[in-house]
Motif scaffolding. Structure first.
Motif: not given
Length: 368
Positions: A158-159, A281
């Protein structure tokens, strides 16, 4: 105090025992049969996937969970909350259309779909958590009202948080719209004057009367309560969050919201992570990039912190794919999350969640 137990099922299967059977075994090992009873209403919290995304958990797995929980006599519904950003799941109408498009129809999943925070994300309940960041958190009303929750989570990179696991599914995924806004930002939304048509929908709908029209819509920051409702009602998508919160604070806030999501039903929650197609992502994007490591399996626990720790450890134990978004950490034991998002310290969410009593990072892995 002993280690928490995390159960693991690999992906090998045969004609006598398929992956759905393994998932059922995991549920039984977590004690789900004694957790729910007749009269309970149980939420199965998952991510229905943005339109165009293909890495969300397959509906047939959700159906097996529904079938197992129904055997306890409980009633079951599938649920998620509306998104803060403008997409195909911003309102319940678009959200349900997207969920059905992605296969989560009653005929497939065996349970009704209920969006937990209402038509435009303002269906909420306040829950006291007494945290460093929040004294009270804003939880989606139908999650709050449920008697128990089975969290089904697609584990991935996850960004903003390094990885997105069950803690994110709980904290961000169970928050009403204002809760999502408060986790991501510490100031009111911004109006794009180029996109605003001065239609007045936002001003008419603002519960705090914090928006006025002066040729274009203008937010009076001193009056804004941060509910985020204006972002949902704007027909032009011209009101947007100001993404100004640090990754560390987002993770801490998320953990406090996770605590609020299960408060009062801590003994009636099951947590399951799917370590398949581990993408770089979030599933909120309308596409799915190539996975960063091979598929691993399914994990289950009644301790969400231990579950995410075990999931992260298993991902990092694998050899990374060269033809993926990874830029480093390809070796076994290498940090795959920093290999995609190098500036994010993903351990913050685990340390903070353990510190506020959500679970333990120490675990024993037991293979099914």
């Amino acid at each position: 105090m002993g280690d928490s137990v995390v159960y693991f099922a690999g992906l090998r299967a045969d004609a006598k025992r398929n992956l759905l059977d393994k998932l059922d075994d995991l549920l039984l090992l977590t004690g789900v049969e004694g957790m729910f009873r007749r009269g309970h209403i149980v939420a199965v919290k998952l991510h229905f996937g943005e339109k165009g995304n293909t890495s969300f958990i397959q509906p047939v797995f959700a159906r097996r969970v529904v079938e197992r929980v129904k055997k306890t006599g409980a009633m079951v519904f599938l649920t998620d909350t509306n998104t803060l950003y403008a997409g195909t799941r911003t309102t319940s109408v678009g959200h349900l259309e997207t969920a059905i498009t992605n296969g989560f129809d009653y005929a497939v999943a065996g349970a009704p779909l209920i969006i937990a925070d209402g038509l435009r994300g303002d269906g909420k309940a306040g829950v006291k958590v007494g945290g460093k960041h929040f004294e009270e958190v804003s939880i989606a009303r139908e999650i709050y009202s449920s008697d128990g929750v089975v969290f089904l989570t697609h584990f991935k990179c996850h960004e903003l948080t390094g990885f997105g696991g069950v803690l994110k599914n709980m904290g961000m995924g169970c928050a009403a719209r204002e809760g999502k806004l408060l986790q991501h930002s510490n100031c009111p939304p911004a109006i794009d004057p180029g996109g605003c048509t001065a239609c007045g929908d936002c001003a008419a709908s603002c519960p705090a009367l914090a928006i006025e029209l002066a040729g274009k819509a203008v937010i009076k920051e001193e009056a804004c309560t941060g509910c985020g409702y204006c972002m949902a009602v704007c027909p032009e998508g011209a009101i947007n969050i100001r993404w100004n919160e640090s990754a560390e604070r987002v993770q801490e806030k998320m953990a406090e919201y996770a605590k609020g999501a299960v408060k009062g039903k801590e003994e009636r929650c099951v947590y399951i992570n799917f370590l398949v197609h581990i993408s770089p992502t979030c599933d909120c994007y309308g596409h799915t990039d190539a996975p960063v490591v091979p598929d691993i399996g399914i994990l289950a626990s009644i301790d969400p912190v231990a579950l995410d720790q075990a999931s992260a450890d298993l991902v990092n134990s694998k050899r990374g794919f060269e033809e993926s978004a990874l830029t480093k950490g390809f070796e076994e034991g290498g940090d795959k999350f920093r290999g995609v998002h190098p500036s994010i310290d993903w351990t913050v969410q685990l340390k903070y969640a353990e510190g506020i009593g959500l679970g333990r990072r120490r675990y024993t892995l037991k293979e099914v």
